[in-house]
Motif scaffolding. Structure first.
Motif, short mmCIF file in Angstrom:
data_model
loop_
_atom_site.label_atom_id
_atom_site.label_comp_id
_atom_site.label_asym_id
_atom_site.label_seq_id
_atom_site.Cartn_x
_atom_site.Cartn_y
_atom_site.Cartn_z
N GLU A 1 0.81 -1.20 0.00
CA GLU A 1 0.00 0.00 0.00
C GLU A 1 0.85 1.26 0.00
N PHE A 2 0.28 2.28 -0.58
CA PHE A 2 0.93 3.58 -0.67
C PHE A 2 1.04 4.22 0.70
N VAL A 3 2.18 4.85 0.97
CA VAL A 3 2.39 5.58 2.21
C VAL A 3 2.58 7.07 1.93
N ALA A 4 3.53 7.40 1.08
CA ALA A 4 3.84 8.81 0.81
C ALA A 4 4.60 8.92 -0.50
N ALA A 5 4.54 10.10 -1.09
CA ALA A 5 5.27 10.35 -2.33
C ALA A 5 5.72 11.80 -2.36
N ALA B 1 9.21 6.59 -9.21
CA ALA B 1 8.08 6.72 -10.12
C ALA B 1 8.55 6.62 -11.57
N ARG B 2 7.62 6.19 -12.43
CA ARG B 2 7.96 6.11 -13.86
C ARG B 2 8.17 7.49 -14.46
N ILE C 1 3.88 12.60 -9.00
CA ILE C 1 3.68 11.59 -7.97
C ILE C 1 2.39 10.81 -8.22
N GLY C 2 2.39 9.57 -7.74
CA GLY C 2 1.22 8.72 -7.89
C GLY C 2 1.06 7.85 -6.66
N GLU D 1 2.56 2.65 -11.02
CA GLU D 1 3.15 3.94 -11.40
C GLU D 1 4.63 4.02 -11.01
N TYR D 2 5.15 2.99 -10.42
CA TYR D 2 6.55 2.95 -9.99
C TYR D 2 7.27 1.79 -10.67
N ASP D 3 8.50 2.04 -11.13
CA ASP D 3 9.17 1.01 -11.93
C ASP D 3 10.46 0.51 -11.32
#
Length: 124
Positions: free
Chosen positions: A46-50, A99-100, A104-105, A110-112
């Motif tokens: 899960e996403f936390v921060a960007a 991130a790609r 931010i996402g 969206e992250y590679d």
């Protein structure tokens, strides 16, 4: 080829603080947004921060807003996650991700590029 290495995890009591660090090598660090994700046992990542590539824009999951702070130092190719007022439900493996693109996402696709993760364990 970018390599991401997280550090700073460990055991901590509820209410305590930790600062995670992610060192990036390879690629142009300042060209990409960066993010932190976490994964608890039996749960999805899960996403936390960007944070945007220059650090002007940040985004947080509702569950950590007001307690966690993401920052970056482009001169050092590092991104940080300051975690305060930790709760047992914050226990997870925390991953740094690139991130790609420059914006931010919140979604994993969206992250590679991903680090190997660092374990954070919060006891009550």
């Amino acid at each position: 080829q970018v390599t991401l290495v997280e550090s700073g995890g460990g055991p901590v009591q509820a209410g305590g603080s930790l600062r995670l660090s992610c060192a990036a090598s390879g690629g142009t660090f300042s060209s990409y947004a960066m993010g932190w994700f976490r994964q608890a046992p039996g749960k999805e990542r899960e996403f936390v921060a960007a944070i945007s590539r220059r650090g002007y824009t940040t985004d947080y999951a509702d569950s950590v807003k007001g307690r966690f702070t993401i920052s970056r130092d482009n001169a050092k190719n590092r991104v940080y996650l300051q975690m305060n007022s930790l709760k047992p439900e914050d226990t997870a493996v925390y991953y740094c991700a690139r991130a790609r693109l420059s914006y931010i996402g919140r979604s994993v696709p969206e992250y590679d590029a991903w680090g190997q993760g660092t374990q954070v364990s919060v006891s009550s």
